[in-house]
Design an enzyme around this catalytic site. Sequence first.
Site, short mmCIF file in Angstrom:
data_model
loop_
_atom_site.label_atom_id
_atom_site.label_comp_id
_atom_site.label_asym_id
_atom_site.label_seq_id
_atom_site.Cartn_x
_atom_site.Cartn_y
_atom_site.Cartn_z
N HIS A 238 47.84 43.87 25.07
CA HIS A 238 47.10 42.80 25.75
C HIS A 238 45.67 43.17 26.14
O HIS A 238 44.90 42.32 26.54
CB HIS A 238 47.85 42.35 27.00
CG HIS A 238 47.71 43.32 28.14
ND1 HIS A 238 48.45 44.46 28.23
CD2 HIS A 238 46.86 43.33 29.21
CE1 HIS A 238 48.09 45.13 29.32
NE2 HIS A 238 47.13 44.48 29.93
C1 UD1 Z 1 44.43 41.41 33.42
C2 UD1 Z 1 43.68 42.68 33.84
C3 UD1 Z 1 44.29 43.89 33.14
C4 UD1 Z 1 45.78 43.95 33.37
C5 UD1 Z 1 46.40 42.63 32.93
C6 UD1 Z 1 47.91 42.64 33.16
C7 UD1 Z 1 41.28 42.36 34.29
C8 UD1 Z 1 39.90 42.61 33.81
N1 UD1 Z 1 42.27 42.63 33.43
O1 UD1 Z 1 44.21 41.23 32.03
O2 UD1 Z 1 43.70 45.05 33.68
O3 UD1 Z 1 46.32 45.02 32.63
O4 UD1 Z 1 45.81 41.58 33.69
O5 UD1 Z 1 48.52 41.58 32.48
O6 UD1 Z 1 41.45 41.96 35.43
N2 UD1 Z 1 46.38 33.77 30.69
C9 UD1 Z 1 47.41 32.85 30.67
N3 UD1 Z 1 48.20 32.75 31.78
C10 UD1 Z 1 48.01 33.50 32.89
C11 UD1 Z 1 46.95 34.41 32.89
C12 UD1 Z 1 46.15 34.55 31.80
O7 UD1 Z 1 47.62 32.15 29.69
O8 UD1 Z 1 48.79 33.36 33.85
C13 UD1 Z 1 45.54 33.91 29.49
C14 UD1 Z 1 44.25 33.12 29.54
O9 UD1 Z 1 43.95 32.71 28.26
C15 UD1 Z 1 43.24 34.17 29.99
C16 UD1 Z 1 43.78 35.42 29.31
O10 UD1 Z 1 45.19 35.28 29.34
O11 UD1 Z 1 41.94 33.86 29.62
C17 UD1 Z 1 43.36 36.69 29.99
O12 UD1 Z 1 43.74 36.68 31.36
P1 UD1 Z 1 42.92 37.55 32.42
O13 UD1 Z 1 43.45 37.34 33.78
O14 UD1 Z 1 41.45 37.32 32.22
O15 UD1 Z 1 43.15 39.04 32.00
P2 UD1 Z 1 44.41 39.79 31.36
O16 UD1 Z 1 44.14 39.94 29.92
O17 UD1 Z 1 45.70 39.19 31.78
#
Ligand code: UD1
Length: 355
Positions: free
Chosen positions: A205
Amino acid sequence: MRIVSIVGARPQFVKLAPVAAAASAAGVEHVIVHTGQHYDPMLSDVFFRDLGIPDADVHLGVGSGSHGVQTGAILAAMDDVLETAAPDWVLVYGDTNSTLAGALSAVKLHLPVAHLEAGLRSRNRRMPEEHNRVLTDHAADLCLAPTEAAMSHLAAEGLAERSMLVGDVMTDVLHLVRDRVADAPAPLADELGMGDGEYSLATIHRAENTDDPRRLERIVEGLASSPHPIVLLAHPRLVAKARDAGIELGRGAIRVREPLAYPQLVRAVLGSRGVVTDSGGLQKEAFLLRVPCTTVRTETEWAETVDLGWNVLANTPEEIAAATERPRPADTDAAPYGDGRAAERVIDALSARRA
Ligand code: UD1
């Protein structure tokens, strides 16, 4: 004493669980603020339910966005929350955007801030997590480190006097959950029609793996060419990026599945022949459960797992496929992540240093 914990993403809920339990046992007032960085039930609600974490007192609901937008939205919302709560300590966890925003918000209000899981370093400045953890450590009044290595990184940056070794709180919770699920049925293996030891478990991820289509294609190629089944627990970020790049995830050895709740994940790791991941938490969990891990990154913050022979770094398709087939390493009694009582030490440290 009143502590405000700021959390927002999946691994932070795991870290929060033992801290919330230790705070309650010590009679400490504990206010939980959920930023809303993760909002899917499988990335958020199930952790509160399965790990017995009290509901968040405040939910900011910031959702997804670019790093600046997400970090800024949390920062903007936190002033009112922290001014109202007026805590003795603000506690931030790990290395996400919620961590950095929470720490910045606290220092700007002159509230004492403690960073849990301080001192980890990848030295990879392309990782958003690396900026978040370095900046948070330097903003914090108290750096609570999980390992000796983390303590030396903090000392090398001039932070020794405000650092304390407490151990790893994820180890606390893993020990408890492992004991709960070790003899339980294996729903994942049943669902896939596979027995224990027949599959590897994979999660990918991290932005540096998902956001460059060429890199992602090579990782998927490596997993797909493994000689045994690979169960890929697909984070929403991976699904979205693969779809945008036209990369088919469910091919070759790969069986794609939704992320698992924490107890089911621990049971699935126990039943696997190996783990392939870019998650920090899962590398450590695999080690603690003595399951060989392959880390799809150029470096790891959890170097102890590599030094002890239970984790290897793999980046090319050939390295990834070969690593999933390697034999188990020699057993070890090493316990670099502490004794499973780190959360108690966290609460003790905050009580002792209360301003
Ligand atoms: C975040 C953390 C990472 C951690 C990870 C655990 C940062 C910079 N990164 O990454 O360190 O290892 O969480 O999972 O803070 N999305 C959904 N549903 C959700 C949340 C996110 O669909 O509930 C999708 C969205 O498209 C979003 C993407 O995942 O844009 C990324 O989510 P984001 O919170 O930006 O970071 P993670 O990749 O989850």
